[in-house]
Design a protein around this motif. Sequence first.
Motif, mmCIF file in Angstrom:
data_model
loop_
_atom_site.group_PDB
_atom_site.id
_atom_site.type_symbol
_atom_site.label_atom_id
_atom_site.label_comp_id
_atom_site.label_asym_id
_atom_site.label_seq_id
_atom_site.Cartn_x
_atom_site.Cartn_y
_atom_site.Cartn_z
ATOM 1 N N LYS A 174 0.833 -1.201 0.000
ATOM 2 C CA LYS A 174 0.000 0.000 0.000
ATOM 3 C C LYS A 174 0.874 1.259 0.000
ATOM 4 C CE LYS A 174 -3.866 -2.143 2.477
ATOM 5 N NZ LYS A 174 -4.683 -2.134 3.717
ATOM 6 N N VAL A 175 1.939 1.226 0.811
ATOM 7 C CA VAL A 175 2.828 2.380 0.883
ATOM 8 C C VAL A 175 3.534 2.596 -0.457
ATOM 9 C CG1 VAL A 175 4.881 3.324 2.007
ATOM 10 C CG2 VAL A 175 3.165 2.123 3.359
ATOM 11 N N VAL A 176 3.997 1.504 -1.067
ATOM 12 C CA VAL A 176 4.688 1.603 -2.353
ATOM 13 C C VAL A 176 3.747 2.136 -3.434
ATOM 14 C CG1 VAL A 176 5.782 0.266 -4.192
ATOM 15 C CG2 VAL A 176 6.386 -0.174 -1.810
ATOM 16 N N LYS A 177 2.478 1.723 -3.393
ATOM 17 C CA LYS A 177 1.495 2.244 -4.350
ATOM 18 C C LYS A 177 1.322 3.748 -4.173
ATOM 19 C CE LYS A 177 -1.224 -1.989 -5.036
ATOM 20 N NZ LYS A 177 -2.526 -2.655 -4.771
ATOM 21 N N THR A 178 1.299 4.184 -2.913
ATOM 22 C CA THR A 178 1.163 5.620 -2.658
ATOM 23 C C THR A 178 2.361 6.373 -3.211
ATOM 24 O OG1 THR A 178 -0.089 5.178 -0.640
ATOM 25 C CG2 THR A 178 0.890 7.364 -0.857
ATOM 26 N N ARG A 179 3.566 5.823 -3.005
ATOM 27 C CA ARG A 179 4.771 6.463 -3.549
ATOM 28 C C ARG A 179 4.731 6.488 -5.076
ATOM 29 N NH1 ARG A 179 9.594 6.953 -1.048
ATOM 30 N NH2 ARG A 179 10.723 5.949 -2.744
ATOM 31 N N ALA A 180 4.190 5.428 -5.691
ATOM 32 C CA ALA A 180 4.077 5.386 -7.147
ATOM 33 C C ALA A 180 3.151 6.486 -7.643
ATOM 34 C CB ALA A 180 3.571 4.019 -7.594
ATOM 35 N N LEU A 181 2.058 6.722 -6.902
ATOM 36 C CA LEU A 181 1.141 7.802 -7.266
ATOM 37 C C LEU A 181 1.833 9.154 -7.175
ATOM 38 C CD1 LEU A 181 -2.145 6.615 -5.503
ATOM 39 C CD2 LEU A 181 -1.674 6.626 -7.955
ATOM 40 N N HIS A 182 2.649 9.332 -6.124
ATOM 41 C CA HIS A 182 3.383 10.584 -5.978
ATOM 42 C C HIS A 182 4.371 10.770 -7.124
ATOM 43 C CE1 HIS A 182 2.642 10.622 -1.332
ATOM 44 N NE2 HIS A 182 1.572 10.944 -2.032
ATOM 45 N N ARG A 183 5.050 9.673 -7.527
ATOM 46 C CA ARG A 183 5.983 9.773 -8.652
ATOM 47 C C ARG A 183 5.253 10.106 -9.935
ATOM 48 N NH1 ARG A 183 8.137 5.268 -6.434
ATOM 49 N NH2 ARG A 183 7.264 3.950 -8.060
ATOM 50 N N ALA A 184 4.079 9.505 -10.125
ATOM 51 C CA ALA A 184 3.287 9.778 -11.330
ATOM 52 C C ALA A 184 2.868 11.240 -11.363
ATOM 53 C CB ALA A 184 2.061 8.870 -11.361
#
Length: 412
Positions: A174-184
């Motif tokens: 879940k945390v990694v998905k959130t970071r991916a959204l921030h990178r996007a």
Amino acid sequence: MLHPDIRTNADRRDPDAALAEAVSLARALPALEVAGAQVVPSRTVDAGKLFGKGKIDELKALMHNEEIELVLVDGPVSPVQQRNLEKAWGVKLLDRTGLILEIFSDRAATREGVLQVEMAALNYQRTRLVRAWTHLERQRGGLGFVGGPGETQIEADRRAIDEQLVRLRRQLEKVVKTRALHRAARAKVPFQIVALVGYTNAGKSTLFNRLTGAEVMAKDMLFATLDPTMRSLVLPDGPEIILSDTVGFISDLPTELVAAFRATLEEVLAADIIVHVRDISHAESDEQAADVRDILTSLGVDDGIRTFEVWNKLDLLDEDAADALRQRAARDEDTLAISAISGEGLDTLQRAIAEALQGATRVADLTLGFAEGKKRAWLFDQDVVTEEAQTDDGFALKVRWSAKQEAQFQQL
């Protein structure tokens, strides 16, 4: 602190330098006071006790006299060796992996960092359950419906750890998905990423703070920075970028930790420029640099990413040695000699990064109508406008931009 020096290992680093680094590791934990340190020469490794009987007795007497409570061994120690040495010496013992885990646990600040530390620690503990339970016949009671007539305490503990690892992996996803959204989200903003990498204690955080005005923890200790920190930075006469400070690398980083912290180094994989910061004053600066390059390769960093090698800590060298390094660095456009403490060379470093990011630039004349305010604002955000004049129909602009910026402008 003990550093086993195995004479059969022809590829080992200088044992005294390795011991000094291990002592720095220990001092990175405020709760520890290093009472002594020594290299322990050994021709072979004892499978059961690591060292020979004579050396064990000698060290035991030393520990008793110094009232030592914790022994750190700079290297791998098997569960059996750890149990036997603790019993022989009457102390607690940590190997290199255990010590680094303790430091990571003390330093982790972000949610992702904490989860990764917990997972690495559980994987480490899972292999060492033999320490707590040496009698495999010890059974946990039960009706026998699951796992036969019962299960050993080790099996029960291992199952509990596996269940906790599953829970942590779900949370980490879940945390990694959130970071991916921030990178996007950042990818939609035309800011390029410059990642600072380097051996631990090379001065990355000091350089980061000097350039951005941030207050990242920057101390003369290993692993002062564990979690990646990102700040925007406007380069002189150049673009605005995102500067990323990352966890320091180290030789012989345990494989469990490399895997656990791969996500922490994702910003390096996404970087447009990598700045490899080296402590050029260190006696093993070349070996440290090789370790960093090896880890970058293992992470899958593209060889095509432009990389600057920055020789930091000129302020710690005498003037003749520093001047010789300045002359060597001047012969390679991708090598720069600096001091993050004094500020020497930082302007040159920022100009080099700006030129590398912008690539070949050219001048162009543009005419924009009054209704094209979005395009005009974008040009000023990119800091490419060199002249502007208002006309009856709108604005006449002269810009200096790269091919990438021109292509982005055409998409507006």
